[in-house]
Design an enzyme around this catalytic site. Structure first.
Site, short mmCIF file in Angstrom:
data_model
loop_
_atom_site.label_atom_id
_atom_site.label_comp_id
_atom_site.label_asym_id
_atom_site.label_seq_id
_atom_site.Cartn_x
_atom_site.Cartn_y
_atom_site.Cartn_z
N ASN A 7 0.80 -1.17 -0.11
CA ASN A 7 0.04 -0.13 -0.09
C ASN A 7 0.95 1.33 0.04
O ASN A 7 1.51 1.57 1.12
CB ASN A 7 -0.88 0.08 1.50
CG ASN A 7 -1.86 0.99 1.37
OD1 ASN A 7 -1.92 2.22 0.45
ND2 ASN A 7 -2.72 1.32 2.33
N ARG A 91 -2.52 -2.10 -3.69
CA ARG A 91 -3.53 -1.26 -3.39
C ARG A 91 -3.56 -0.33 -4.32
O ARG A 91 -2.77 0.50 -4.28
CB ARG A 91 -3.63 -0.83 -1.92
CG ARG A 91 -4.95 0.34 -1.53
CD ARG A 91 -4.86 0.96 -0.37
NE ARG A 91 -6.04 1.71 -0.46
CZ ARG A 91 -5.99 2.81 0.41
NH1 ARG A 91 -4.94 3.16 1.17
NH2 ARG A 91 -6.96 3.53 0.48
N HIS A 180 -12.69 3.13 0.04
CA HIS A 180 -12.71 1.98 0.84
C HIS A 180 -13.49 0.64 0.58
O HIS A 180 -14.12 -0.12 1.21
CB HIS A 180 -13.60 2.49 2.21
CG HIS A 180 -12.99 3.55 3.00
ND1 HIS A 180 -13.66 4.58 3.43
CD2 HIS A 180 -11.62 3.92 3.39
CE1 HIS A 180 -12.60 5.47 4.23
NE2 HIS A 180 -11.39 4.94 4.00
N ARG A 241 -11.28 15.83 7.53
CA ARG A 241 -12.05 16.17 6.10
C ARG A 241 -13.51 16.60 6.66
O ARG A 241 -14.16 16.01 7.40
CB ARG A 241 -12.07 14.82 5.24
CG ARG A 241 -10.92 14.75 4.48
CD ARG A 241 -10.84 13.47 3.64
NE ARG A 241 -9.84 12.72 4.15
CZ ARG A 241 -9.79 11.47 3.59
NH1 ARG A 241 -11.02 10.87 3.21
NH2 ARG A 241 -8.66 10.71 4.01
N GLU A 384 -8.19 -5.25 5.09
CA GLU A 384 -8.02 -4.90 3.60
C GLU A 384 -6.85 -5.65 2.96
O GLU A 384 -6.93 -6.07 2.07
CB GLU A 384 -7.81 -3.44 3.41
CG GLU A 384 -9.06 -2.67 3.79
CD GLU A 384 -8.73 -0.97 4.11
OE1 GLU A 384 -8.48 -0.78 5.25
OE2 GLU A 384 -9.27 -0.30 3.28
#
Ligand code: ADP
Length: 397
Positions: A7, A91, A180, A241, A384
């Site tokens: 990743n 990823r 996601h 965010r 993940e």
């Protein structure tokens, strides 16, 4: 076969080496501050001590080289040679409309990923650098790309078209994509397995609540709506965010604070969310501590965060015309029982009843609703990396 899961970010690289048969993590770690002074590799072999190796990493190629050296190191390594890495799973953040599933990485695929760079200028180029760096060190090892957006490519037009001039979609592919996806897909599948119900018959709402946060409506194993949009800025209030806001705020603040569009975007991405509300932290552990000490803005941040989740759950129950299960995952979803309880207390109208003591029980996978709750509520630890390793293996078979 062992799969190396990568990743890659612009200055970091997370990795796990996973034995695809036992699904055990043989080693994992992180390269930090790549290209910046003070770079280091944190390496953790299974069952061994965590090791921190401080070393100059001017680029990602050097970082990948250090990871591979650590994996085959005589003392702390977990494999004898790089031949034992059967494949690499990468990823990749944005696959646009081109990728509705994972894919074996070829030169054509790399070009297609590059064409999505516009949509994720901070993430995709870094993911591609990771692919290049791995190719340099392991030119003959097959590689697979697993996209954050792919799972949501099943969303219907009704859910992904913005109320904007249609030509922006036609010309620039401005639409909702969602992110996601690897986590939403993994968790919704686990929910069906834990509840022993067919995946293609279940209506599940997955709440991925971490620093980045998103919700997904999964109907019959397919994502039908999700809270993030063209970029990961839309939807829930997050660590830093803003999530959904009135778009007119951007011009208003730009004028008042004399800011450029770039500066406003920076505020929305990095200085908003619960960080913006509390004024001091994006980490919910700090926020919980501050709330316990009577900090009113910390309390407000948590409650505003939970309120937005409650709204989205209501929306997604409506979109699917019902919901069978709600799952909480990621750092906050897995670990913060206060937020779970606050959210679930507002879902009585759906027939949600949680068992307070089960909600306080720390377990990777647990049903926290009462036996008579109409909607099952679960905590499911996301994974993940495992999902990426599985997808990689499946494609190579
Ligand atoms: P991301 O992967 O998006 O960076 P995470 O999924 O790691 O984020 O979630 C980070 C959030 O989860 C933080 O706000 C943190 O406070 C919270 N969190 C993580 N671990 C724990 C824990 N053990 N207990 C309570 N909160 C936690």
């Amino acid at each position: 076969m062992n799969v190396l899961v990568i990743n890659c970010g612009s200055s970091s690289l997370k990795f796990q080496l996973i034995d695809s048969i036992s699904e055990k993590v043989l080693a994992k770690g992180l390269c930090e501050r790549i290209g910046i002074e003070g770079s280091r590799l944190v390496y953790q072999p299974e069952g061994g001590e965590k090791e921190v190796i401080e070393s100059d990493m001017p680029n990602h190629s050097k970082a990948v080289g250090m990871v591979l050296d650590a994996l085959v190191n005589e003392k702390t390594g977990v494999i004898k040679s790089l031949d034992e890495v059967g494949a690499v799973g990468h990823r990749i953040v944005h696959g646009g409309e081109k990728f509705a599933s994972s894919t074996i990485i070829t030169d054509e695929v790399i070009e297609a990923i590059k064409e999505c760079n516009d949509l994720a200028p901070l993430h995709n180029p870094a993911n591609l650098i990771g692919i290049d760096a791995c190719k340099e060190h392991m030119p003959d090892t097959p590689m697979v790309g697993v996209f954050d957006t792919a799972f949501h490519q099943t969303m219907p037009e009704d859910a992904y078209i913005y109320g904007l001039p249609y030509e922006y979609y036609e010309k620039y592919k401005v639409r909702r994509y969602g992110f996601h996806g690897t986590s939403h897909s993994y968790v919704s599948k686990r929910v069906s397995e834990i509840l022993d119900k067919p995946y293609d018959e279940l209506k599940t709402i997955v709440c991925h609540l971490g620093n980045g946060a998103s919700i997904c409506a999964v109907n019959g194993g397919k994502s039908v709506d999700t809270s993030m949009g063209l970029t990961p800025l839309e939807g829930l209030i997050m660590g830093t965010r803003s999530g959904d806001i009135d778009p007119a705020i951007m011009e208003f603040i730009a004028n008042k604070e004399n800011m450029s569009m770039d500066e406003v975007m920076n505020v929305l991405n990095k200085k908003s969310g619960v960080y913006g509300i509390t004024g001091f932290t994006s980490d919910f552990r700090d926020i919980m501590d501050a709330m316990a000490k009577g900090d009113k803005r910390a309390e407000l941040a948590i409650h505003v965060f939970a309120y937005r989740v409650i709204k989205y759950i209501g929306a997604y129950a409506a979109v699917m015309n019902g919901v069978d299960a709600i799952a909480f995952t990621a750092g906050l979803g897995e670990n913060n029982s206060y937020i779970r309880e606050r959210i679930c207390n507002s879902l009585e109208y759906l027939g949600v009843k949680i068992d307070k003591s089960l909600n306080e029980t720390k377990q990777d996978e647990i049903i926290i609703s009462t036996p008579d709750s109409k909607v099952k509520v679960l905590v499911v630890a996301t994974n993940e990396e495992l999902k990426i390793a599985r997808e990689t293996l499946a494609l190579l078979k």
